[in-house]
Design a protein around this motif. Structure first.
Motif, PDB file in Angstrom:
ATOM      1  N   UNK A 266      38.103  35.122   8.766  1.00 38.51           N
ATOM      2  CA  UNK A 266      37.372  35.179  10.029  1.00 38.51           C
ATOM      3  C   UNK A 266      35.955  35.675   9.848  1.00 38.51           C
ATOM      4  N   UNK A 267      35.758  36.596   8.908  1.00 42.43           N
ATOM      5  CA  UNK A 267      34.429  37.151   8.663  1.00 42.43           C
ATOM      6  C   UNK A 267      33.507  36.170   7.945  1.00 42.43           C
ATOM      7  N   UNK A 268      34.067  35.279   7.129  1.00 40.57           N
ATOM      8  CA  UNK A 268      33.225  34.500   6.219  1.00 40.57           C
ATOM      9  C   UNK A 268      33.221  32.994   6.473  1.00 40.57           C
ATOM     10  N   UNK A 269      34.213  32.483   7.188  1.00 40.27           N
ATOM     11  CA  UNK A 269      34.266  31.038   7.402  1.00 40.27           C
ATOM     12  C   UNK A 269      33.083  30.604   8.266  1.00 40.27           C
TER      13      UNK A 269
ATOM     14  N   UNK B 183      31.256  11.031  19.944  1.00 38.94           N
ATOM     15  CA  UNK B 183      31.704  11.418  18.605  1.00 38.94           C
ATOM     16  C   UNK B 183      31.026  12.727  18.217  1.00 38.94           C
ATOM     17  N   UNK B 184      31.794  13.580  17.558  1.00 37.12           N
ATOM     18  CA  UNK B 184      31.286  14.892  17.155  1.00 37.12           C
ATOM     19  C   UNK B 184      31.920  15.293  15.833  1.00 37.12           C
ATOM     20  N   UNK B 185      31.392  16.345  15.248  1.00 35.53           N
ATOM     21  CA  UNK B 185      31.904  16.846  13.970  1.00 35.53           C
ATOM     22  C   UNK B 185      32.009  18.362  14.002  1.00 35.53           C
ATOM     23  N   UNK B 186      33.007  18.861  13.307  1.00 31.61           N
ATOM     24  CA  UNK B 186      33.122  20.297  13.063  1.00 31.61           C
ATOM     25  C   UNK B 186      33.138  20.504  11.554  1.00 31.61           C
ATOM     26  N   UNK B 187      32.167  21.249  11.048  1.00 30.07           N
ATOM     27  CA  UNK B 187      32.093  21.568   9.618  1.00 30.07           C
ATOM     28  C   UNK B 187      32.785  22.895   9.354  1.00 30.07           C
ATOM     29  N   UNK B 188      33.589  22.923   8.307  1.00 27.54           N
ATOM     30  CA  UNK B 188      34.216  24.160   7.839  1.00 27.54           C
ATOM     31  C   UNK B 188      33.699  24.437   6.431  1.00 27.54           C
ATOM     32  N   UNK B 189      32.998  25.556   6.268  1.00 25.22           N
ATOM     33  CA  UNK B 189      32.499  25.942   4.950  1.00 25.22           C
ATOM     34  C   UNK B 189      33.060  27.312   4.608  1.00 25.22           C
ATOM     35  N   UNK B 190      33.891  27.357   3.601  1.00 27.20           N
ATOM     36  CA  UNK B 190      34.569  28.602   3.251  1.00 27.20           C
ATOM     37  C   UNK B 190      33.814  29.350   2.153  1.00 27.20           C
ATOM     38  N   UNK B 191      33.857  30.644   2.241  1.00 28.91           N
ATOM     39  CA  UNK B 191      33.266  31.481   1.183  1.00 28.91           C
ATOM     40  C   UNK B 191      34.285  31.809   0.109  1.00 28.91           C
ATOM     41  N   UNK B 192      35.514  31.355   0.314  1.00 31.91           N
ATOM     42  CA  UNK B 192      36.598  31.635  -0.636  1.00 31.91           C
ATOM     43  C   UNK B 192      37.474  30.395  -0.744  1.00 31.91           C
ATOM     44  N   UNK B 193      38.239  30.313  -1.811  1.00 31.11           N
ATOM     45  CA  UNK B 193      39.187  29.219  -1.982  1.00 31.11           C
ATOM     46  C   UNK B 193      40.404  29.462  -1.091  1.00 31.11           C
ATOM     47  N   UNK B 194      40.820  28.406  -0.400  1.00 34.61           N
ATOM     48  CA  UNK B 194      42.005  28.499   0.470  1.00 34.61           C
ATOM     49  C   UNK B 194      42.914  27.326   0.170  1.00 34.61           C
ATOM     50  N   UNK B 195      44.131  27.626  -0.249  1.00 34.79           N
ATOM     51  CA  UNK B 195      45.122  26.569  -0.458  1.00 34.79           C
ATOM     52  C   UNK B 195      46.203  26.596   0.611  1.00 34.79           C
ATOM     53  N   UNK B 196      46.389  27.725   1.247  1.00 32.07           N
ATOM     54  CA  UNK B 196      47.443  27.871   2.262  1.00 32.07           C
ATOM     55  C   UNK B 196      47.219  26.897   3.421  1.00 32.07           C
ATOM     56  N   UNK B 197      48.329  26.390   3.944  1.00 30.19           N
ATOM     57  CA  UNK B 197      48.300  25.545   5.144  1.00 30.19           C
ATOM     58  C   UNK B 197      48.833  26.306   6.361  1.00 30.19           C
TER      59      UNK B 197
ATOM     60  N   UNK C   6      36.442  34.018  14.611  1.00 29.07           N
ATOM     61  CA  UNK C   6      35.592  33.563  13.513  1.00 29.07           C
ATOM     62  C   UNK C   6      34.150  33.949  13.864  1.00 29.07           C
ATOM     63  N   UNK C   7      33.590  34.859  13.103  1.00 31.30           N
ATOM     64  CA  UNK C   7      32.305  35.463  13.462  1.00 31.30           C
ATOM     65  C   UNK C   7      31.184  34.445  13.605  1.00 31.30           C
ATOM     66  N   UNK C   8      31.235  33.398  12.815  1.00 35.17           N
ATOM     67  CA  UNK C   8      30.145  32.422  12.861  1.00 35.17           C
ATOM     68  C   UNK C   8      30.098  31.661  14.184  1.00 35.17           C
ATOM     69  N   UNK C   9      31.155  31.762  15.010  1.00 33.64           N
ATOM     70  CA  UNK C   9      31.186  31.043  16.284  1.00 33.64           C
ATOM     71  C   UNK C   9      30.914  31.947  17.479  1.00 33.64           C
ATOM     72  N   UNK C  10      30.503  33.173  17.216  1.00 35.45           N
ATOM     73  CA  UNK C  10      30.165  34.061  18.320  1.00 35.45           C
ATOM     74  C   UNK C  10      28.729  33.826  18.781  1.00 35.45           C
ATOM     75  N   UNK C  11      28.501  34.027  20.080  1.00 32.45           N
ATOM     76  CA  UNK C  11      27.138  33.888  20.592  1.00 32.45           C
ATOM     77  C   UNK C  11      26.321  35.092  20.161  1.00 32.45           C
ATOM     78  N   UNK C  12      25.023  34.887  20.028  1.00 27.40           N
ATOM     79  CA  UNK C  12      24.090  35.972  19.778  1.00 27.40           C
ATOM     80  C   UNK C  12      23.102  36.016  20.939  1.00 27.40           C
ATOM     81  N   UNK C  13      22.231  36.972  20.902  1.00 25.86           N
ATOM     82  CA  UNK C  13      21.271  37.140  21.994  1.00 25.86           C
ATOM     83  C   UNK C  13      19.864  37.064  21.449  1.00 25.86           C
ATOM     84  N   UNK C  14      19.048  36.224  22.065  1.00 19.77           N
ATOM     85  CA  UNK C  14      17.663  36.105  21.660  1.00 19.77           C
ATOM     86  C   UNK C  14      16.907  37.379  22.063  1.00 19.77           C
ATOM     87  N   UNK C  15      16.242  37.992  21.119  1.00 17.80           N
ATOM     88  CA  UNK C  15      15.607  39.285  21.360  1.00 17.80           C
ATOM     89  C   UNK C  15      14.499  39.204  22.402  1.00 17.80           C
ATOM     90  N   UNK C  16      13.819  38.062  22.490  1.00 20.59           N
ATOM     91  CA  UNK C  16      12.674  37.968  23.396  1.00 20.59           C
ATOM     92  C   UNK C  16      13.042  37.377  24.756  1.00 20.59           C
TER      93      UNK C  16
END
Length: 883
Positions: free
Chosen positions: A46-49, A74-88, A167-177
């Motif tokens: 969850x932290x790195x995907x 049509x749309x796409x979802x990319x999954x980029x892992x920082x670690x090897x994952x074999x589990x299903x 999954x942290x990469x899918x959280x919203x952030x806030x624009x500082x300005x």
């Protein structure tokens, strides 16, 4: 296996002892090759995907390009892992506004769970994720996507009985300005033709700086025009002097006479906020109660050099007079010209609706909203507190409504919470969950009463009721487990043997109360009575209750209880098609018997039999004008009901301000509802708006308001009867895409000020209604050039008042209003800019350099960006690239 266990233990020790994550990764990667995941590995994933969402096209091969049927994107979802994952042994849950129709490739499936909740799962063909490599899931969804905010946040991982992980990469952030939400996981739109067109006949233009520059033409910067202007515009203003302004620098002294000070305290607080406070040495303001019958809210305000007189017939009139004085005062100079004002409202019902059910919003937001409503003379708050995604009010005796129905979390049994929706994520602690306690609601009511605002509670039924249904299911299960069948069934809302297959607009198949069960009406009566008690305790009796009554999706047809009900036929119901009307009629009469006026949305109200409804009923009209919505509006006016206008294409504040995929909101009726369009609304002549507006696709339309008959000669539509008309107007804000209080304020302000203008003042440029009927289009000519010129002139006054005076008052109140995007063009190497309302500072920068103040046309070269600045200089608007 023993080595893997040792590795996992070492990883845990390293992680908890503060050692770097990188040191743990090789050992953890080994553990991830196991068939199942541990909580530690799930957390790490969850932290790195890294997830990226990308709209490819609204016109993929094999889908029609026109109309609605069969359309897809049509749309796409990319999954980029920082670690090897074999589990299903894992799945990703996420919200997808439009259902997924198909998935390409063999390694993943996407299935819809309920509503907008979807699930990505590896298949037997899954070959694993390799560190640093990206796997792309290609899919198609129904209809189209026209906004970057369609991509909901907070994807989360689930594996067996482990605790779900966002999954942290899918959280919203806030624009500082800007203070606005950002979605770093969502790829920006780049192609107007394939990504920002609804069909091959779509003519809506992306609101680039060049498009905005043309749209903003005709409104010059005239700060002097704002000096004597009030929002909303009074009935009459006579300025008696401009060379001897009245100064409030020494404050203000009140001579209340017999007026209750408590009734105007809130209005005086707003005056104090801009720097005008009580002072015995200040200018004297005297109050006079007018005798005889007065229109509620009307007042007279006379400003002379050494004194001010306010006359009114009720508390609202006195408060509104102070509001007008506050509007006149410039926050910099604290002075006004001498003048005399006579004023009264256009409509008795001047409302704002806010949905806190889809995503919860704080009590403080509601209090702040009430304060601004009062400042601009709005007097009805329609508080929508129950829908499919949440129940937001504590009800005595039914704790399950808030114990279960006020929160969404990952509980597939829905025994402790509702399923996640709208990107809420797996945790019940999310800020989009919550409810108002009884004490909270009483506080809201008292706060509203002090500002002469009536609160109209709304718990949507019989459709849009999933939160109530699932809460009462949980109650049923609890009491059945205790062996108390009577208590279990007392408030039950669903027939468990109902096999009806249906789908609501929001893709639910279980969100409609069973209207054939007496326990349903027992529940409704209980809720009404408990809410009425809260109103009584707060000193604001419940006199209007909004049933909802809209978008019932065709339930009940296979319910054994309903089949028995229809067979018994002791209520005159002939078929299942009449059950929705039966519910609305019965609940309306339950309300009427308690002295409460029933209200409902126009589609549900139109299904009722008029003779079975209370004579005093309210219909909130939400039909789209370009789709013939004026016909239903006229029909319900002619029934003698209180018809409240809420036409979506200009009164839905959850729609985008401008036609830009980065703007927040839904867009099913309009993709550009800015302040100028709202100001141009002619509410007393709905079909006449066809002369100045286009439809959802930017195309001209025709509105035929003549009498229309069916093949049997029966009238099916036609004009309003002479002597009848609309009772009021209401802005609507739905919160499906609005997760934070800040985004709600962005979407509401400054549009609320223009709503107040339309509700209070009838402009002299509006096309008079033709009771004999007429056909309106862009060539019909009822909206003359002279009327259009007056509209532009008066909009220029309002626009300058916003930019030069009113927005600074919103800043002082802490309201995070939308700062407009800047119109701009480059002509012969020089940058020219403008704004929808002048008065705010504009900044520009070149090639990503330092922002500079724009004061006049300037020579530029390179990539130029422009943005506006809030009136107080503390916030910035969203920058646009000038091409």
């Amino acid at each position: 296996m023993k080595f893997k266990l040792i590795a996992a233990v070492i990883t845990l020790v390293l992680t908890t002892s503060g050692c770097s994550q990188n040191m743990a990764e090789p050992l953890e990667a080994e553990a991830l090759k196991d068939k199942s995941l541990t909580q530690l590995t799930l957390n790490q994933l969850g932290d790195t995907l890294d997830i990226k969402y990308r709209l490819i096209s609204n016109y993929p091969d094999g889908c029609p390009t026109s109309g609605v049927d069969g359309r897809c994107f049509s749309a796409q979802i990319d999954l980029t892992s920082a670690i090897d994952i074999e589990s299903k042994d894992w799945a990703i849950y996420f919200s997808q506004m439009r259902p997924v129709k198909s998935v390409s490739g063999e390694e993943f499936t996407i299935t819809r769970v309920k509503g907008d909740l979807h699930k990505i799962e590896p298949t037997d063909s899954f070959k694993g994720l390799k560190k640093g490599f990206t796997k792309t899931i290609d899919f198609r969804g129904e209809l189209w996507q026209l906004s970057e905010t369609d991509a909901m946040p907070n994807y989360y991982l689930v594996s067996g009985e482990l605790t779900p992980v966002v999954i942290k990469s899918t959280q919203v952030t806030k624009d500082a300005e800007t203070g606005m939400e950002l979605r770093p996981y969502n790829a920006a739109f780049t192609d107007a033709d394939t990504q920002y067109r609804r069909s091959d006949t779509d003519k809506v233009q992306w609101a680039t700086p060049e498009v905005l520059f043309l749209a903003n033409q005709g409104v010059a910067t005239q700060p002097e025009s704002a000096v004597n202007t009030i929002i909303p515009t009074p009935l009459s203003v006579e300025v008696t002097s401009t060379d001897r302004p009245v100064s409030f620098a020494q404050g203000i002294k009140f001579n209340l006479n017999s007026i209750d000070a408590g009734s105007i305290t809130a209005a005086l607080d707003r005056l104090a906020r801009i720097g005008v406070v009580h002072n015995e040495k200040g200018i004297e303001v005297s109050f006079e109660k007018l005798a005889g019958e007065q229109i509620s809210g009307s007042y007279r305000l006379n400003i002379e050099e050494d004194s001010i007189e306010i006359s009114a017939g009720d508390d609202a009139g006195f408060s509104y007079a102070i509001a007008s004085l506050t509007s006149l005062i410039d926050t910099k100079y604290l002075s006004v010209n001498t003048m005399s004002i006579v004023d009264e409202p256009r409509y008795g019902f001047r409302g704002m609706h806010i949905d806190v059910s889809r995503n919860f919003h704080s009590k403080q937001l509601i209090l702040d909203l009430l304060d601004q409503m009062a400042a601009y003379k709005l007097n009805k708050l329609h508080l929508h507190m129950a829908d499919d995604e949440g129940w937001r009010l504590e009800i005595d005796g039914l704790p399950e409504l808030t114990d279960v129905g006020s929160k969404r979390c990952h509980d597939l049994t829905e025994s402790s919470c509702l399923l996640p929706q709208l990107g809420s994520g797996p945790s019940a602690e999310s800020s989009v969950n919550g409810y108002y306690s009884k004490a909270d609601y009483i506080e809201i009511l008292k706060y509203a009463s002090a500002r002469q605002i009536q609160v109209i509670p709304s718990m949507d039924m019989p459709g849009h009721s999933r939160a109530a249904i699932k809460s009462m299911d949980a109650r049923y299960n609890k009491y059945m487990a205790l062996g108390n069948e009577h208590a279990a069934k007392e408030y039950l809302l669903a027939d468990f043997d109902d096999k009806t297959v249906y789908s609501s607009v929001q893709y639910y198949d279980d969100n409609t109360l069973n209207v054939c069960m007496e326990s349903t009406f027992h529940f409704v009566s209980k809720v009404i009575d408990e809410i009425a008690k809260l109103h009584a305790e707060a000193g604001q009796p419940l006199s209007i209750y909004h049933i909802g009554a809209d978008e019932t999706a065709g339930a009940w047809l296979e319910s054994p209880i309903c089949k028995a009900f229809l067979a018994d036929n002791n209520r005159g119901i002939e078929s299942g098609d009449e059950l929705g009307a039966y519910f609305i009629e019965r609940v309306s009469n339950i309300l009427s018997s308690r002295g409460i006026k029933p209200a409902g949305w126009s589609d549900g109200m139109s299904h009722t039999r008029h003779e079975n409804m209370p004579a005093q009923s309210q219909s909130n009209v939400w039909d789209v004008i370009s789709h013939g919505g004026y016909k239903r509006a006229h029909e319900q006016v002619n029934l003698g009901w209180d018809a409240i206008l809420g036409m979506p294409e200009m009164l839905y504040f959850d729609f985008p301000y401008e036609a830009d995929p980065k703007e927040h909101g839904y867009y099913w009726a309009s993709r550009n509802t800015n302040e100028r369009k709202l100001y141009g609304f002619m509410p007393d002549n709905l079909p006449a708006n066809a002369e100045q507006w286009t439809d959802i696709q930017g195309q001209a339309f025709e509105a035929d308001d003549t009498v229309q008959l069916d093949e049997n000669g029966v009238r099916v539509s036609g004009p309003i009867k002479k002597g009848m008309g609309f009772t009021g107007i209401q802005g609507q804000l739905w919160s499906e895409t609005l997760r934070s209080d800040a985004v709600v304020e962005y979407m509401t302000f400054p549009r609320l000020l223009i709503l107040a203008e339309k509700a209070w003042h009838r402009a002299d440029w509006e096309v008079p209604y033709r009771y004999e009927g007429a056909v309106y289009n862009q060539d019909s000519g009822f909206f003359t050039q002279e009327m259009r010129a007056r509209q532009l002139k008066q909009w220029s006054l309002i626009a300058n008042t916003l930019g030069h005076k009113e927005l600074s008052k919103l800043d002082r109140a802490g309201i995070e209003y939308r700062i407009p995007t800047v119109g701009a063009r480059i002509d012969e190497g020089k940058l020219f800019t403008n704004l929808i309302y002048p008065g705010l500072a504009i900044e520009y920068r070149i090639d990503g350099g330092q922002w500079q103040i724009y004061s006049s046309p300037v020579t530029v070269e390179g990539a130029v960006e422009v943005r506006a600045v809030a009136a107080d200089g503390n916030r910035r608007g969203r920058p646009l690239l000038v091409r």
